[in-house]
Design an enzyme around this catalytic site. Structure first.
Site, short mmCIF file in Angstrom:
data_model
loop_
_atom_site.label_atom_id
_atom_site.label_comp_id
_atom_site.label_asym_id
_atom_site.label_seq_id
_atom_site.Cartn_x
_atom_site.Cartn_y
_atom_site.Cartn_z
N SER A 1 0.85 -1.19 0.00
CA SER A 1 0.00 0.00 0.00
C SER A 1 0.88 1.24 0.00
O SER A 1 2.08 1.16 0.33
CB SER A 1 -0.88 0.00 1.26
OG SER A 1 -1.55 1.23 1.44
N TYR B 1 -3.56 -0.71 9.97
CA TYR B 1 -3.36 -0.92 8.54
C TYR B 1 -1.96 -0.47 8.12
O TYR B 1 -1.25 -1.20 7.40
CB TYR B 1 -4.42 -0.15 7.76
CG TYR B 1 -4.46 -0.47 6.29
CD1 TYR B 1 -5.17 -1.57 5.82
CD2 TYR B 1 -3.81 0.32 5.35
CE1 TYR B 1 -5.23 -1.88 4.46
CE2 TYR B 1 -3.86 0.04 3.99
CZ TYR B 1 -4.56 -1.06 3.56
OH TYR B 1 -4.60 -1.36 2.22
#
Length: 253
Positions: free
Chosen positions: A145, A158
């Site tokens: 990410s 996350y």
């Protein structure tokens, strides 16, 4: 250079989280490049995937598994070997998100995110990677990410998980590259998927994010297909331990 380097004929690709969003687009792209697909999803499978795989003349093995379960990787590997003869490509795409201010982040949500986004990735890498080492090679693609590089807001779990995915990718590269297993990662930018529906629905945040992206738009799942095929194919045989941002230029800004 022959474009046949990008073909995946005779390969079997395992894709987690393959029923929607990025995973669905990656699975379709790999099938259209010639791979048979093992699609892993906790819930219902997408009819669109079956239609596209069939149209490409490839085989599809849908598996309903929770990737965070202790035996999920073993079940997936056993099924791939029994039904399709093995696995040459692994795409660790499944992921979840939980949003809370850091001081209020519930431990249960922290554990849920880390279990899916990191522990499951490690489990699948370890088991499938071991099989690839024994068979002489393979391709592992982890989905990282932008938050493998940045911290974000209200997404501590996350960000921690995706930083760890980047580090794991590099660690496995160091051990496995010389033995024929390529381990790389794709770091998607802001993608118009279910995970970002709250941001997409916020006019101010949506506009601010779009203005910050040099390409001038959010990504769509199909934007992941080309780099996934590249990393799965012989065209990337000398690429190891990389985290490739597919972000419309966000990291260059």
């Amino acid at each position: 250079m022959s474009l046949n380097l990008f073909r995946l004929d005779g390969q079997v690709a395992v894709v987690t989280g393959a029923s929607r969003g990025l995973g669905l687009a990656i699975a379709i792209a790999l099938a259209e490049a010639g791979a048979d697909i093992v699609a892993i999803q906790r819930g219902a499978h997408a009819p669109q995937l079956a239609e596209r795989v069939q149209a490409a003349g490839r085989r599809l093995l849908p598996l309903s598994l929770d990737v965070a379960a202790d035996d999920a990787a073993a079940q997936a590997l056993a099924a791939a070997k029994a039904e399709l003869g093995g696995a040459h490509i692994l795409v660790n795409n499944a992921g979840i998100q939980r949003r809370h201010p850091a001081a209020e982040f519930p431990l249960a949500d922290w554990d849920a995110v880390l279990n899916v986004n990191l522990r499951a990735v490690w489990s699948f890498c370890q088991l499938f990677g071991g099989e690839m080492l024994r068979s002489g090679g393979g391709k592992i693609i982890n989905v990282a990410s932008l938050l493998s590089f940045q911290g974000g807001y209200s997404v501590a779990a996350y960000a921690a998980s995706k930083h760890a995915v980047a580090g794991l990718t590099k660690a496995l590269c160091n051990e496995w590259a010389a033995r024929g297993v390529n381990v790389n990662a794709i770091a998607p930018g802001y993608m118009a998927t279910d995970m970002n529906e709250r941001l997409l629905a916020d006019p101010e945040r949506n506009a601010a994010i779009s203005a910050r992206i040099p390409a001038g738009r959010w990504g769509v799942p199909a934007d992941m297909g080309g780099v996934a095929v590249f990393l799965a194919s012989h065209a990337s045989d000398y690429l190891h331990g990389q985290v490739i941002a597919v972000d419309g230029g966000w990291m260059a800004r």
